[in-house]
Design a protein around this motif. Structure first.
Motif, PDB file in Angstrom:
ATOM      1  N   TYR A 147       0.815  -1.206   0.000  1.00 35.07           N
ATOM      2  CA  TYR A 147       0.000   0.000   0.000  1.00 35.07           C
ATOM      3  C   TYR A 147       0.853   1.263   0.000  1.00 35.07           C
ATOM      4  O   TYR A 147       0.341   2.356  -0.176  1.00 35.07           O
ATOM      5  N   LYS A 148       2.149   1.103   0.220  1.00 37.63           N
ATOM      6  CA  LYS A 148       3.024   2.267   0.099  1.00 37.63           C
ATOM      7  C   LYS A 148       3.247   2.640  -1.359  1.00 37.63           C
ATOM      8  O   LYS A 148       3.672   3.729  -1.668  1.00 37.63           O
ATOM      9  N   HIS A 149       2.982   1.684  -2.276  1.00 34.31           N
ATOM     10  CA  HIS A 149       3.257   1.925  -3.684  1.00 34.31           C
ATOM     11  C   HIS A 149       2.002   1.907  -4.548  1.00 34.31           C
ATOM     12  O   HIS A 149       1.916   2.622  -5.531  1.00 34.31           O
ATOM     13  N   ILE A 150       1.007   1.090  -4.168  1.00 36.95           N
ATOM     14  CA  ILE A 150      -0.169   0.910  -5.018  1.00 36.95           C
ATOM     15  C   ILE A 150      -1.421   1.118  -4.178  1.00 36.95           C
ATOM     16  O   ILE A 150      -1.588   0.460  -3.155  1.00 36.95           O
ATOM     17  N   GLU A 151      -2.270   2.010  -4.589  1.00 35.03           N
ATOM     18  CA  GLU A 151      -3.483   2.293  -3.829  1.00 35.03           C
ATOM     19  C   GLU A 151      -4.512   1.182  -3.982  1.00 35.03           C
ATOM     20  O   GLU A 151      -5.283   0.909  -3.081  1.00 35.03           O
ATOM     21  N   TYR A 152      -4.549   0.529  -5.099  1.00 36.25           N
ATOM     22  CA  TYR A 152      -5.477  -0.566  -5.340  1.00 36.25           C
ATOM     23  C   TYR A 152      -4.866  -1.441  -6.423  1.00 36.25           C
ATOM     24  O   TYR A 152      -3.822  -1.136  -6.983  1.00 36.25           O
ATOM     25  N   TRP A 153      -5.532  -2.555  -6.673  1.00 38.35           N
ATOM     26  CA  TRP A 153      -5.014  -3.480  -7.700  1.00 38.35           C
ATOM     27  C   TRP A 153      -5.135  -2.802  -9.059  1.00 38.35           C
ATOM     28  O   TRP A 153      -6.161  -2.829  -9.709  1.00 38.35           O
ATOM     29  N   ALA A 154      -4.040  -2.188  -9.465  1.00 40.97           N
ATOM     30  CA  ALA A 154      -4.101  -1.282 -10.605  1.00 40.97           C
ATOM     31  C   ALA A 154      -3.194  -1.766 -11.714  1.00 40.97           C
ATOM     32  O   ALA A 154      -2.270  -2.522 -11.491  1.00 40.97           O
ATOM     33  N   PRO A 155      -3.421  -1.307 -12.945  1.00 36.50           N
ATOM     34  CA  PRO A 155      -2.495  -1.624 -14.034  1.00 36.50           C
ATOM     35  C   PRO A 155      -1.184  -0.874 -13.843  1.00 36.50           C
ATOM     36  O   PRO A 155      -1.005  -0.117 -12.902  1.00 36.50           O
ATOM     37  N   VAL A 156      -0.301  -1.064 -14.806  1.00 39.83           N
ATOM     38  CA  VAL A 156       1.046  -0.516 -14.697  1.00 39.83           C
ATOM     39  C   VAL A 156       1.049   0.987 -14.493  1.00 39.83           C
ATOM     40  O   VAL A 156       1.788   1.514 -13.673  1.00 39.83           O
ATOM     41  N   GLU A 157       0.176   1.692 -15.196  1.00 39.72           N
ATOM     42  CA  GLU A 157       0.233   3.142 -15.166  1.00 39.72           C
ATOM     43  C   GLU A 157      -0.112   3.718 -13.793  1.00 39.72           C
ATOM     44  O   GLU A 157       0.235   4.856 -13.492  1.00 39.72           O
ATOM     45  N   GLU A 158      -0.821   2.942 -12.936  1.00 39.35           N
ATOM     46  CA  GLU A 158      -1.271   3.481 -11.668  1.00 39.35           C
ATOM     47  C   GLU A 158      -0.244   3.315 -10.552  1.00 39.35           C
ATOM     48  O   GLU A 158      -0.444   3.781  -9.455  1.00 39.35           O
ATOM     49  N   ALA A 159       0.854   2.564 -10.809  1.00 44.05           N
ATOM     50  CA  ALA A 159       1.838   2.330  -9.759  1.00 44.05           C
ATOM     51  C   ALA A 159       2.509   3.638  -9.382  1.00 44.05           C
ATOM     52  O   ALA A 159       3.023   4.348 -10.228  1.00 44.05           O
ATOM     53  N   LYS A 160       2.499   3.945  -8.078  1.00 39.42           N
ATOM     54  CA  LYS A 160       3.083   5.190  -7.609  1.00 39.42           C
ATOM     55  C   LYS A 160       4.578   5.015  -7.346  1.00 39.42           C
ATOM     56  O   LYS A 160       5.070   5.176  -6.242  1.00 39.42           O
ATOM     57  N   VAL A 161       5.279   4.620  -8.394  1.00 43.21           N
ATOM     58  CA  VAL A 161       6.727   4.471  -8.334  1.00 43.21           C
ATOM     59  C   VAL A 161       7.313   5.419  -9.369  1.00 43.21           C
ATOM     60  O   VAL A 161       6.892   5.405 -10.520  1.00 43.21           O
ATOM     61  N   PRO A 162       8.254   6.268  -9.008  1.00 44.36           N
ATOM     62  CA  PRO A 162       8.814   7.215  -9.988  1.00 44.36           C
ATOM     63  C   PRO A 162       9.371   6.468 -11.187  1.00 44.36           C
ATOM     64  O   PRO A 162      10.175   5.548 -11.041  1.00 44.36           O
ATOM     65  N   CYS A 163       8.937   6.862 -12.373  1.00 39.21           N
ATOM     66  CA  CYS A 163       9.408   6.183 -13.576  1.00 39.21           C
ATOM     67  C   CYS A 163      10.718   6.789 -14.050  1.00 39.21           C
ATOM     68  O   CYS A 163      11.130   7.862 -13.617  1.00 39.21           O
ATOM     69  N   CYS A 164      11.382   6.074 -14.935  1.00 37.29           N
ATOM     70  CA  CYS A 164      12.685   6.499 -15.453  1.00 37.29           C
ATOM     71  C   CYS A 164      12.478   7.321 -16.719  1.00 37.29           C
ATOM     72  O   CYS A 164      11.898   6.831 -17.692  1.00 37.29           O
ATOM     73  N   PRO A 165      12.948   8.569 -16.765  1.00 37.10           N
ATOM     74  CA  PRO A 165      12.677   9.430 -17.925  1.00 37.10           C
ATOM     75  C   PRO A 165      13.740   9.388 -19.010  1.00 37.10           C
ATOM     76  O   PRO A 165      13.587  10.032 -20.039  1.00 37.10           O
ATOM     77  N   GLY A 166      14.858   8.680 -18.816  1.00 33.46           N
ATOM     78  CA  GLY A 166      15.905   8.713 -19.824  1.00 33.46           C
ATOM     79  C   GLY A 166      16.959   7.656 -19.599  1.00 33.46           C
ATOM     80  O   GLY A 166      16.841   6.771 -18.756  1.00 33.46           O
ATOM     81  N   ALA A 167      18.049   7.765 -20.366  1.00 25.56           N
ATOM     82  CA  ALA A 167      19.100   6.752 -20.332  1.00 25.56           C
ATOM     83  C   ALA A 167      19.870   6.751 -19.024  1.00 25.56           C
ATOM     84  O   ALA A 167      20.499   5.752 -18.683  1.00 25.56           O
ATOM     85  N   GLU A 168      19.819   7.859 -18.277  1.00 26.97           N
ATOM     86  CA  GLU A 168      20.616   7.925 -17.058  1.00 26.97           C
ATOM     87  C   GLU A 168      20.162   6.927 -16.001  1.00 26.97           C
ATOM     88  O   GLU A 168      20.941   6.535 -15.125  1.00 26.97           O
ATOM     89  N   CYS A 169      18.922   6.477 -16.056  1.00 24.82           N
ATOM     90  CA  CYS A 169      18.453   5.498 -15.072  1.00 24.82           C
ATOM     91  C   CYS A 169      18.074   4.182 -15.732  1.00 24.82           C
ATOM     92  O   CYS A 169      17.404   3.351 -15.127  1.00 24.82           O
TER      93      CYS A 169
END
Length: 681
Positions: A147-169
């Motif tokens: 529950y620290k990352h996902i509010e409910y059983w959600a698809p990929v787009e709903e995961a509250k995890v910072p996504c990677c915006p470029g090659a640096e990560c």
């Protein structure tokens, strides 16, 4: 009463001989089993404590202490060598496979938590109430983290995890951010083979040379993964890939494929310019190859010139100029020799000029190194390290498809590591490997027999608890340490057998008598149980590690010598006994008659047959050895051979690079180049 029942016997000529290697796993005697001194530390610790107790009334004697030290030494040698060698074997095997092949898995939950299969299991617990399923999963596996990352059983787009915006990560545990979804193509992620791989490529190519996904294999450099992505590179659809678009990277290809698009863009411009300059320098035609100023100034690349660059990248997937003969023979440069082009690419008009152009492309510091980012040099070095040193042999004669009188004798190139692994996949080596594994498992039978007999002894042999002897042993140990006074007296000494006619000692100068052990103490039994458990663990681990180590050998001599070296570990307890135990102690142990006991294992019907050596030699061991060989060939050797085929030779049924280095692909490429130069004219 109070001591081991040790019956004094007449002086015999010596105990029965130790069991021979040809003996069955269990003795042929249908009623009784027996254990005698086999010249190892384990039998020393089985026989010496009762004998010492009969002489002194306690266990704290020089021989027992010496035996414990010998036992610790033997176990340290066996466990230490087994663990260290096993860890190195498994680590080397896993490291090699990971550095060569990565099995791509695009599942988000598996990338986030590594437990995607557990989500599937928990979903079945509450199909009607999905929140209960998530809560149950959270309690069992994630300990309140979900529950620290996902509010409910959600698809990929709903995961509250910072996504990677470029090659640096790229290559991190973060998911790549989605690209635009409102553009011309309406796509938000890769499609096709390269596109299906998605963010796995950036993560895997950083550590592995090849990526395997759904049976397909790609060993191309990261730059090669964007050759079919023009629609995503040209964000506004104006037919130009600009420097601004490369910097913006609206589709986040930098994260998906682990590269900086600006570096790729500048490398493409450099490659086109240098290839054009090379053509002017080596062409027999006076016609100048025109390159737009936007390409020379590194500001924009028109699509026809991007196609020009894709051909350079396709040829640059080969790491060694020695493969030029094979490329020419496959027809890669047939289209370049078309008279219509008139040497407009690299000055290629015949077979000799095609070979010269190929060498200028692939040689160190050549056109390829200018056409690709700095990561290309790293890629070449990694491929060279995995493929090994090249070797050359005579190849077929190539004929110019436009001039029959133009012929060239080509050379075939092979790479050492590829040859080695390809040979291990052949039947002669597989049969030799089966023979070595068969001998290895046959050698284990001797240890298996001893361990089974030892456990049978511990289960069946009489055991008595004698606290008085343990108290005397503890008191004697304290005396040795100086913790108590010699004036402290114990109760009456433990009586010995009445038939003993002389004072008995383990020292060589005393009269010699022989004893038969009728039962052992509980403390001695526990020590023997510990020995049997350690021996069993060593047998299982070394049997597994030894077989794995033998399977890792790739030539006949190493396989034969290493199989002999592995046997040495099992014989360490015998070496310690042979070189460290005093001779007079050995004679005393050899003189003792065998320990006889009624076996607890059934010895009739199938149970008896299962413990016969010939049954194992003709049934079980061949099946185990064949299974090891076939599984290793299927799981380890075949994937490695396929990966080396793809990385070193750009060939193979499932190799993605093979589809770009075949004559049909290059025929279309040279046709596009012909159109480009016609338009220039």
């Amino acid at each position: 009463q109070g001591s081991d029942a040790i019956a004094a016997m007449a002086e015999p000529g010596g105990a029965q001989a130790a069991a021979h290697e040809s003996d069955p796993l269990l003795n042929e005697d249908l009623e009784m089993e027996q254990i005698s001194n086999k010249g190892s530390i384990y039998t020393y610790m089985l026989l010496m404590p009762p004998l010492s107790r009969a002489v002194h009334g306690h266990y704290c004697t020089a021989n027992v202490i010496m035996g414990l030290l010998f036992l610790i030494l033997a176990l340290m040698l066996q466990v230490g060598l087994t663990m260290l060698a096993g860890m190195d074997i498994f680590h080397a095997q896993e490291l090699f496979k990971q550095s060569l092949i990565h099995e791509a898995d695009p599942g988000l939950l598996d990338r986030l938590y590594g437990r995607a299969h557990r989500f599937d299991k928990m979903a079945k617990l509450a199909e009607e109430n999905i929140f209960d399923a998530v809560e149950e999963f959270d309690k069992r596996y994630l300990r309140g983290q979900v529950y620290k990352h996902i509010e409910y059983w959600a698809p990929v787009e709903e995961a509250k995890v910072p996504c990677c915006p470029g090659a640096e990560c790229a290559g991190s545990e973060r998911q790549c951010c989605s690209g635009r979804t409102d553009g011309k193509n309406g796509t938000s992620g890769p499609t096709g083979l390269n596109r299906d791989l998605n963010g796995e490529v950036g993560a895997s190519l950083a550590s592995s040379l090849c990526v395997k996904y759904k049976g397909r294999l790609t060993c191309t450099p990261p730059t090669g993964m964007i050759l079919d992505r023009w629609d995503d590179l040209d964000a506004n659809g104006d037919g130009l890939w600009t420097l601004a678009e490369a910097r913006a990277d609206p589709m986040n290809l930098g994260c998906h494929f682990g590269l900086y698009l600006e570096d790729v863009f500048r490398g493409a411009c450099r490659g086109i310019v240098r290839d054009a300059a090379d053509t002017e320098e080596n062409s027999r035609s006076a016609r100048r190859v025109e390159v737009p100023m936007s390409v020379r100034n590194h500001t924009a690349i028109p699509r026809p010139y991007f196609v020009w660059w894709t051909g350079l990248v396709a040829m640059c997937m080969n790491i060694d100029s020695g493969v030029c003969g094979a490329l020419v023979n496959k027809g890669v440069f047939d289209g370049a020799m078309n008279p219509v082009l008139n040497g407009s690419r690299g000055g290629v008009v015949d077979l000799d000029s095609a070979m010269a152009y190929c060498h200028r492309l692939l040689s160190p510091g050549g056109i390829c190194q200018s056409s690709l980012p700095a990561t290309y040099v790293v890629y070449r070095n990694r491929v060279a390290a995995q493929c090994g040193s090249p070797s050359y042999s005579a190849g077929p004669t190539k004929t110019n498809p436009y001039r029959e009188e133009d012929r060239l004798d080509t050379m075939k190139v092979s790479f050492s590591n590829h040859i080695v692994y390809a040979n291990t996949h052949k039947n002669p080596f597989l049969f030799f490997l089966f023979l070595i594994l068969f001998l290895w498992f046959v050698n284990l039978i001797s240890e298996v027999r001893d361990i089974i007999q030892f456990w049978n002894f511990l289960w069946s042999f009489p055991v008595r608890t004698d606290s008085e002897v343990l108290r005397r042993t503890w008191h004697q140990a304290m005396l040795l340490l100086g913790a108590v006074s010699h004036r402290v007296r114990l109760s009456d000494p433990v009586p010995r057998m009445e038939s003993a006619t002389s004072t008995l000692s383990l020292w060589p100068e005393t009269p010699r008598q022989v004893f038969a052990i009728e039962f052992i103490s509980r403390a001695h039994q526990l020590v023997c149980v510990a020995m049997a458990a350690v021996r069993s663990c060593i047998l299982c681990y070394l049997g597994w590690a030894g077989a794995t180590f033998l399977l890792m050998n790739r030539n006949y001599i190493d396989l034969l010598l290493n199989s002999l070296a592995l046997v040495f570990i099992f014989e360490l307890d015998e070496f310690v006994y042979m070189f460290l135990v005093p001779e007079w102690t050995k004679r005393k142990l050899d003189a003792m008659p065998p320990l006889r006991f009624r076996s607890a294992i059934p010895k009739s019907g199938l149970a008896r047959a299962a413990f016969q050596n010939y049954v194992w030699g003709f049934c079980f061991i061949p099946i185990i050895a064949v299974s090891y060989v076939l599984v290793n060939d299927r799981v380890i050797t075949v994937p490695v051979v396929e990966a080396l085929d793809c990385a070193c030779q750009q060939q193979g049924k499932y190799c993605f690079a093979a589809s770009m280095s075949n004559p049909k692909w290059f025929a279309q490429y040279w046709a596009n180049m012909t159109t480009l130069f016609k338009n220039q004219i």
